[in-house]
Design an enzyme around this catalytic site. Sequence first.
Site, mmCIF file in Angstrom:
data_model
loop_
_atom_site.group_PDB
_atom_site.id
_atom_site.type_symbol
_atom_site.label_atom_id
_atom_site.label_comp_id
_atom_site.label_asym_id
_atom_site.label_seq_id
_atom_site.Cartn_x
_atom_site.Cartn_y
_atom_site.Cartn_z
ATOM 1 N N HIS A 14 0.803 -1.240 -0.010
ATOM 2 C CA HIS A 14 0.089 0.160 0.010
ATOM 3 C C HIS A 14 0.865 1.145 0.117
ATOM 4 O O HIS A 14 1.683 1.522 1.008
ATOM 5 C CB HIS A 14 -0.775 0.065 1.344
ATOM 6 C CG HIS A 14 -1.782 -1.193 1.509
ATOM 7 N ND1 HIS A 14 -3.130 -1.257 0.831
ATOM 8 C CD2 HIS A 14 -1.682 -2.199 1.891
ATOM 9 C CE1 HIS A 14 -3.737 -2.312 0.932
ATOM 10 N NE2 HIS A 14 -3.058 -3.100 1.505
ATOM 11 N N ASN A 40 -6.629 0.243 -2.865
ATOM 12 C CA ASN A 40 -7.825 0.697 -2.218
ATOM 13 C C ASN A 40 -7.796 2.119 -1.727
ATOM 14 O O ASN A 40 -7.539 2.379 -0.593
ATOM 15 C CB ASN A 40 -7.775 -0.234 -1.081
ATOM 16 C CG ASN A 40 -6.622 -0.200 0.054
ATOM 17 O OD1 ASN A 40 -5.564 0.010 -0.477
ATOM 18 N ND2 ASN A 40 -6.800 -0.578 0.980
ATOM 19 N N LYS A 101 -7.797 -6.860 -7.988
ATOM 20 C CA LYS A 101 -7.668 -7.127 -6.550
ATOM 21 C C LYS A 101 -9.342 -7.229 -6.024
ATOM 22 O O LYS A 101 -10.195 -6.353 -6.402
ATOM 23 C CB LYS A 101 -6.929 -6.000 -5.750
ATOM 24 C CG LYS A 101 -7.320 -6.204 -4.046
ATOM 25 C CD LYS A 101 -6.472 -7.345 -3.668
ATOM 26 C CE LYS A 101 -6.755 -7.528 -2.237
ATOM 27 N NZ LYS A 101 -5.611 -7.144 -1.314
ATOM 28 N N HIS A 138 -8.449 -10.453 -1.216
ATOM 29 C CA HIS A 138 -8.337 -10.561 0.396
ATOM 30 C C HIS A 138 -9.340 -11.579 0.828
ATOM 31 O O HIS A 138 -10.440 -11.520 0.965
ATOM 32 C CB HIS A 138 -8.903 -9.340 0.768
ATOM 33 C CG HIS A 138 -8.784 -8.784 2.133
ATOM 34 N ND1 HIS A 138 -7.762 -8.054 2.960
ATOM 35 C CD2 HIS A 138 -9.525 -9.403 3.387
ATOM 36 C CE1 HIS A 138 -8.034 -8.043 4.274
ATOM 37 N NE2 HIS A 138 -9.335 -8.832 4.408
ATOM 38 N N LEU A 221 -5.379 -6.297 9.164
ATOM 39 C CA LEU A 221 -6.535 -7.292 8.915
ATOM 40 C C LEU A 221 -5.658 -8.151 7.520
ATOM 41 O O LEU A 221 -5.097 -7.579 6.802
ATOM 42 C CB LEU A 221 -7.670 -6.812 8.332
ATOM 43 C CG LEU A 221 -8.436 -6.219 9.647
ATOM 44 C CD1 LEU A 221 -9.657 -5.406 9.027
ATOM 45 C CD2 LEU A 221 -9.102 -7.124 10.123
ATOM 46 N N ASP A 249 2.210 -6.382 2.691
ATOM 47 C CA ASP A 249 1.166 -5.496 3.114
ATOM 48 C C ASP A 249 1.467 -4.379 3.976
ATOM 49 O O ASP A 249 0.988 -4.035 4.764
ATOM 50 C CB ASP A 249 0.230 -6.482 3.804
ATOM 51 C CG ASP A 249 -1.263 -6.075 3.944
ATOM 52 O OD1 ASP A 249 -1.645 -4.877 3.150
ATOM 53 O OD2 ASP A 249 -1.995 -6.431 4.528
ATOM 54 N N HIS A 253 -0.800 4.126 8.254
ATOM 55 C CA HIS A 253 -1.756 4.802 8.630
ATOM 56 C C HIS A 253 -0.983 5.903 9.629
ATOM 57 O O HIS A 253 -0.060 5.353 10.263
ATOM 58 C CB HIS A 253 -2.834 4.230 9.431
ATOM 59 C CG HIS A 253 -3.703 3.138 8.697
ATOM 60 N ND1 HIS A 253 -4.610 3.711 7.845
ATOM 61 C CD2 HIS A 253 -3.459 2.066 8.284
ATOM 62 C CE1 HIS A 253 -5.095 2.803 7.133
ATOM 63 N NE2 HIS A 253 -4.438 1.494 7.673
ATOM 64 N N ALA A 265 -6.615 -0.299 10.645
ATOM 65 C CA ALA A 265 -5.826 -1.759 10.360
ATOM 66 C C ALA A 265 -4.623 -1.476 9.472
ATOM 67 O O ALA A 265 -4.801 -0.936 8.272
ATOM 68 C CB ALA A 265 -6.602 -2.754 9.912
HETATM 69 O O1 DOR Z 1 -4.277 -4.425 7.607
HETATM 70 C C1 DOR Z 1 -4.505 -4.193 6.689
HETATM 71 N N1 DOR Z 1 -4.321 -2.710 6.039
HETATM 72 N N2 DOR Z 1 -5.151 -4.945 5.960
HETATM 73 C C2 DOR Z 1 -5.753 -4.572 4.524
HETATM 74 O O2 DOR Z 1 -6.341 -5.573 4.150
HETATM 75 C C3 DOR Z 1 -5.710 -3.333 4.275
HETATM 76 C C4 DOR Z 1 -4.815 -2.516 4.714
HETATM 77 C C5 DOR Z 1 -4.968 -1.067 4.384
HETATM 78 O O3 DOR Z 1 -5.056 -0.611 3.316
HETATM 79 O O4 DOR Z 1 -4.767 -0.187 5.547
HETATM 80 ZN ZN ZN Z 2 -3.175 -4.804 1.864
#
Ligand code: DOR
Ligand code: ZN
Length: 347
Positions: A14, A40, A101, A138, A221, A249, A253, A265
């Site tokens: 990400h 996303n 995805k 996912h 997640l 992954d 944040h 998450a």
């Molecule tokens: O922990 C996660 N963060 N799992 C995900 O599937 C998405 C990701 C996010 O975009 O922050």
């Molecule tokens: Zn992810």
Amino acid sequence: MRITLRRPDDWHLHLRDGDMLAAVVEASATRFARALIMPNLIPPVVTGADAKRYRQRIEEALQNAGVDSGFTALMTLYLTEDTVAQDVLNAANDGTVLAVKLYPAGATTNSASGVASIDRVMPVLEMMADNDIMLCIHGEVTDPSIDIFDREARFIDTVLDPLRKRLPELRIVMEHITTGDAAQYVSESERNLAASITTHHLMINRNHMLAGGIRPHYYCLPIVKREEHRQALVKVATGTDNRFFLGTDSAPHTRTAKLSECGCAGVFSAANTLECLATVFDEACALDRLEAFTSANGANWYGLPLNNQSITLEKRSEELPCPPPIAVGDDLLVAFDPARPIFWHLV
Ligand code: DOR
Ligand code: ZN
């Protein structure tokens, strides 16, 4: 002790957009040769045109950061129930995207536009199977009555296995697997299924997150599971089955968004992933398998050439400090704390 590996690839990353993209792009681009970029965003990367524009913004961020490492951002499309099969085909054929995805609607961060009913995306999936376009999933059910720790295992039985029986030619990556159930399901599958595994799921279990105090920076997640599941993941990551490969992954944040009454998450692991992985493989007496996991299995699965550059990791007597927090606007981004001393250093 030193080991030299082909430069690694990250098959699940990400990078976000705007200030966050500017803050994190260097950490991945200076270490990895290529990364598969998750779509996303808000709004999500849905069309081929969206993906082209997003790739352009990533390239601009690389230029602004002065990063000249030859990093390639491989793009994905976010599958929605309105996705047009021809648009996906065009974007795959002209090299704009490598994969599509699938987020079950509501499963994770920014997944509201995801798929509520597989039936409604079958025409797109059939087209993908016919044209060998990869589906990254996912793998968690979203039924609120299913316990969050069971959502991955339940997904295999109720969604993934039926889908694979319906469309056996579709090539699928079960993303960021977190359970022994998923490791076993992939190991026992005959074809057209692989799995990515994150660094943090190889290092922490749910006690790290919840025992002796709650640690929101470990909340991600699919959620981290029991120790026996972590061990099952280490076993397949360090084993000889080439269908398991690294997808960090790394999901940044801000500190404020993590330390909140409803925290986000995601674990930001890009800045120390390789040193952490060397530690995991060293602990498992499997350093000779590290290169396959970080630098070969994923590329082979996606049908891309292996990287020619290399990186070197060295085990020293002094500990690797945790990467310092990165400024994002007037907030901070906290790096993954591996929960044990790390003696491996990137040379
Ligand atoms: O922990 C996660 N963060 N799992 C995900 O599937 C998405 C990701 C996010 O975009 O922050
Ligand atoms: Zn992810």
